[in-house]
Design a protein around this motif. Structure first.
Motif, PDB file in Angstrom:
ATOM      1  N   UNK A  95       0.866  -1.176   0.000  1.00  0.00           N
ATOM      2  CA  UNK A  95       0.000   0.000   0.000  1.00  0.00           C
ATOM      3  C   UNK A  95       0.904   1.228   0.000  1.00  0.00           C
ATOM      4  N   UNK A  96       0.655   2.122  -0.924  1.00  0.00           N
ATOM      5  CA  UNK A  96       1.457   3.335  -1.051  1.00  0.00           C
ATOM      6  C   UNK A  96       0.598   4.546  -0.711  1.00  0.00           C
ATOM      7  N   UNK A  97       1.066   5.345   0.254  1.00  0.00           N
ATOM      8  CA  UNK A  97       0.369   6.571   0.639  1.00  0.00           C
ATOM      9  C   UNK A  97       1.189   7.749   0.123  1.00  0.00           C
ATOM     10  N   UNK A  98       0.781   8.383  -0.969  1.00  0.00           N
ATOM     11  CA  UNK A  98       1.552   9.506  -1.507  1.00  0.00           C
ATOM     12  C   UNK A  98       1.449  10.736  -0.622  1.00  0.00           C
ATOM     13  N   UNK A  99       2.289  11.705  -0.892  1.00  0.00           N
ATOM     14  CA  UNK A  99       2.180  12.992  -0.214  1.00  0.00           C
ATOM     15  C   UNK A  99       0.817  13.601  -0.522  1.00  0.00           C
ATOM     16  N   UNK A 100       0.295  14.411   0.392  1.00  0.00           N
ATOM     17  CA  UNK A 100      -1.046  14.993   0.187  1.00  0.00           C
ATOM     18  C   UNK A 100      -1.199  16.212   1.076  1.00  0.00           C
TER      19      UNK A 100
ATOM     20  N   UNK B  21      -4.221  -4.137   7.048  1.00  0.00           N
ATOM     21  CA  UNK B  21      -3.163  -4.487   6.091  1.00  0.00           C
ATOM     22  C   UNK B  21      -1.891  -4.884   6.815  1.00  0.00           C
ATOM     23  N   UNK B  22      -1.526  -4.123   7.846  1.00  0.00           N
ATOM     24  CA  UNK B  22      -0.323  -4.448   8.613  1.00  0.00           C
ATOM     25  C   UNK B  22      -0.472  -5.802   9.306  1.00  0.00           C
ATOM     26  N   UNK B  23      -1.674  -6.092   9.823  1.00  0.00           N
ATOM     27  CA  UNK B  23      -1.897  -7.364  10.525  1.00  0.00           C
ATOM     28  C   UNK B  23      -1.753  -8.567   9.588  1.00  0.00           C
ATOM     29  N   UNK B  24      -2.106  -8.399   8.320  1.00  0.00           N
ATOM     30  CA  UNK B  24      -2.002  -9.539   7.408  1.00  0.00           C
ATOM     31  C   UNK B  24      -0.644  -9.600   6.704  1.00  0.00           C
ATOM     32  N   UNK B  25       0.258  -8.665   7.047  1.00  0.00           N
ATOM     33  CA  UNK B  25       1.629  -8.737   6.539  1.00  0.00           C
ATOM     34  C   UNK B  25       1.906  -7.929   5.295  1.00  0.00           C
ATOM     35  N   UNK B  26       1.005  -7.037   4.932  1.00  0.00           N
ATOM     36  CA  UNK B  26       1.265  -6.180   3.774  1.00  0.00           C
ATOM     37  C   UNK B  26       2.373  -5.182   4.094  1.00  0.00           C
ATOM     38  N   UNK B  27       3.090  -4.786   3.061  1.00  0.00           N
ATOM     39  CA  UNK B  27       4.040  -3.691   3.211  1.00  0.00           C
ATOM     40  C   UNK B  27       3.299  -2.368   3.005  1.00  0.00           C
TER      41      UNK B  27
ATOM     42  N   UNK C 160       2.915  11.377   7.680  1.00  0.00           N
ATOM     43  CA  UNK C 160       2.109  11.867   8.803  1.00  0.00           C
ATOM     44  C   UNK C 160       0.870  10.986   8.983  1.00  0.00           C
ATOM     45  N   UNK C 161       0.230  10.640   7.876  1.00  0.00           N
ATOM     46  CA  UNK C 161      -0.979   9.810   7.961  1.00  0.00           C
ATOM     47  C   UNK C 161      -0.646   8.438   8.523  1.00  0.00           C
ATOM     48  N   UNK C 162       0.449   7.851   8.036  1.00  0.00           N
ATOM     49  CA  UNK C 162       0.850   6.540   8.543  1.00  0.00           C
ATOM     50  C   UNK C 162       1.226   6.627  10.015  1.00  0.00           C
ATOM     51  N   UNK C 163       1.946   7.683  10.407  1.00  0.00           N
ATOM     52  CA  UNK C 163       2.336   7.847  11.807  1.00  0.00           C
ATOM     53  C   UNK C 163       1.121   8.037  12.704  1.00  0.00           C
ATOM     54  N   UNK C 164       0.097   8.730  12.198  1.00  0.00           N
ATOM     55  CA  UNK C 164      -1.101   8.994  13.007  1.00  0.00           C
ATOM     56  C   UNK C 164      -1.868   7.725  13.344  1.00  0.00           C
ATOM     57  N   UNK C 165      -1.636   6.648  12.600  1.00  0.00           N
ATOM     58  CA  UNK C 165      -2.291   5.375  12.921  1.00  0.00           C
ATOM     59  C   UNK C 165      -1.612   4.657  14.085  1.00  0.00           C
ATOM     60  N   UNK C 166      -0.427   5.113  14.470  1.00  0.00           N
ATOM     61  CA  UNK C 166       0.339   4.440  15.517  1.00  0.00           C
ATOM     62  C   UNK C 166       1.216   3.314  15.013  1.00  0.00           C
TER      63      UNK C 166
ATOM     64  N   UNK D  61      11.137  -2.720   9.158  1.00  0.00           N
ATOM     65  CA  UNK D  61      10.157  -3.791   9.121  1.00  0.00           C
ATOM     66  C   UNK D  61       9.362  -3.722   7.826  1.00  0.00           C
ATOM     67  N   UNK D  62       8.037  -3.818   7.905  1.00  0.00           N
ATOM     68  CA  UNK D  62       7.211  -3.784   6.685  1.00  0.00           C
ATOM     69  C   UNK D  62       6.887  -2.372   6.217  1.00  0.00           C
ATOM     70  N   UNK D  63       7.490  -1.372   6.862  1.00  0.00           N
ATOM     71  CA  UNK D  63       7.134   0.014   6.553  1.00  0.00           C
ATOM     72  C   UNK D  63       8.275   0.718   5.813  1.00  0.00           C
ATOM     73  N   UNK D  64       7.906   1.406   4.758  1.00  0.00           N
ATOM     74  CA  UNK D  64       8.838   2.213   3.977  1.00  0.00           C
ATOM     75  C   UNK D  64       8.356   3.657   4.010  1.00  0.00           C
ATOM     76  N   UNK D  65       9.274   4.579   4.236  1.00  0.00           N
ATOM     77  CA  UNK D  65       8.932   5.992   4.139  1.00  0.00           C
ATOM     78  C   UNK D  65       9.988   6.675   3.293  1.00  0.00           C
TER      79      UNK D  65
END
Length: 326
Positions: free
Chosen positions: A81-86, A104-110, A119-125, A161-165
């Motif tokens: 899943x890719x979250x572009x700048x916004x 998505x994170x629970x099922x192992x998606x990157x 910021x959006x990804x960080x706001x999810x914890x 881990x499974x997160x790219x920024x």
């Protein structure tokens, strides 16, 4: 019995489009993965455009209303899943977006985030206790808003881990090429990068524009940046630059990283390479003299750094540029 062949499902790259996304951030994933699929028959991807409410408005100066074919349901089978700048990065993500990213994170998606998408990804914890980055002008704000996230001040692409920024104007392309390299190796990613950058080559002009903006926006650094640009042909050390700026090397480095996202000598290397590109495009100066004029100790050193930037050699770059210019 059937003669039909079974083909495994293609890996899904889901682009989560939120209001204020620059239009080119929506097209880069399709460009990168589409190029890889076209040039390498064993590479297969499906790129999906997804929006939480069925429609998204792109950023100025030419905002468009875009209706992606998928809602958040398009994320459910995505490997990446890719979250572009916004432009709504300071708002809390809608509960449905938060839930979809956690699922998505629970099922192992990157999950990858570019620029203010971090910021959006960080706001999810999901980034708590992890390392991440964003565009240089937002790094201090990211650290202040999300103190449980370790903000990398220099990273172009940070993987934890499974997160790219990713940071910067080309963060979307950087992330896509990073995913491609993970899935299919550095050679495929490198060939895809060269296919994208060398023939079209908007890269150099865009980076030059970025440099110009940095010069205008880096409060207090304009004189030293101009001084460095006027001395590209000379050997400069960090001590030389700090002495001219009348500060310590450590203080200068902190200021550079805060305003440009790069250490002083990293910035110097970048503007040396951009000047080398200009000379190759606009003059007939031999490559050996280009290396001397831009402060590289030898043509071989120029060639190594130039290949890292563009994926090609200075001579091939000049030849390709002239062929395109007709």
């Amino acid at each position: 019995m059937t003669d039909e062949k079974w083909f495994p499902p293609m890996p899904v790259i889901a682009v989560l489009a939120l209001d204020g996304v620059p239009g080119h951030h929506l097209t880069v994933p399709g460009l990168v993965f589409g190029t890889a699929c076209r040039e390498h028959p064993d590479v297969t991807y499906e790129v999906r455009m997804c929006a939480p409410e069925g429609r998204v408005k792109t950023a100025a100066p030419a905002p468009l209303g875009v209706a992606p074919p998928y809602g958040l349901d398009g994320l459910s089978s995505a490997e990446v899943i890719l979250i572009p700048t916004h432009g709504v990065h300071r708002a809390e993500p809608p509960p449905a977006v938060r839930a979809a990213l956690h699922a998505a994170a629970d099922r192992g998606s990157r999950i990858a985030a570019v620029g203010t998408g971090t910021f959006t990804l960080a706001a999810t914890g999901l980034l708590d206790g992890r390392c991440a980055t964003t565009s240089w002008r937002y790094r201090e704000e990211l650290a202040a808003r999300h103190p449980r996230v370790t903000v990398d001040p220099l990273g172009t692409v940070v993987e934890d881990g499974p997160f790219l920024t990713a940071a910067g104007v080309f963060g979307g392309m950087d992330v896509c090429l990073h995913v491609l390299a993970r899935d299919h190796g550095r050679q495929v990613a490198g060939e895809t990068s060269r296919e994208l950058i060398t023939p079209l080559h908007p890269y150099a002009d865009d980076v030059r524009d970025t440099i110009a903006r940095e010069l205008a926006e880096s409060a207090g650094l304009e004189p030293i940046l101009a001084w460095m640009r006027s001395r590209l042909h000379t050997a400069l050390t960090l001590t030389d630059v700090a002495t001219h700026a009348r500060t310590s090397p450590s203080s200068l480095t902190r200021r550079f990283r805060a305003h440009t996202g790069l250490a002083p000598l990293q910035y110097l290397l970048r503007i040396r390479l951009l000047e080398a590109q200009r000379l190759l495009e606009e003059t007939d100066v031999p490559v050996e003299q280009v290396a001397t004029n831009t402060g590289f100790t030898s043509p071989a050193v120029l060639r190594r750094h130039f290949r890292d930037l563009t994926g090609t050699t200075p001579r091939d770059y000049r030849r390709n540029h002239r062929a395109r210019s007709g």
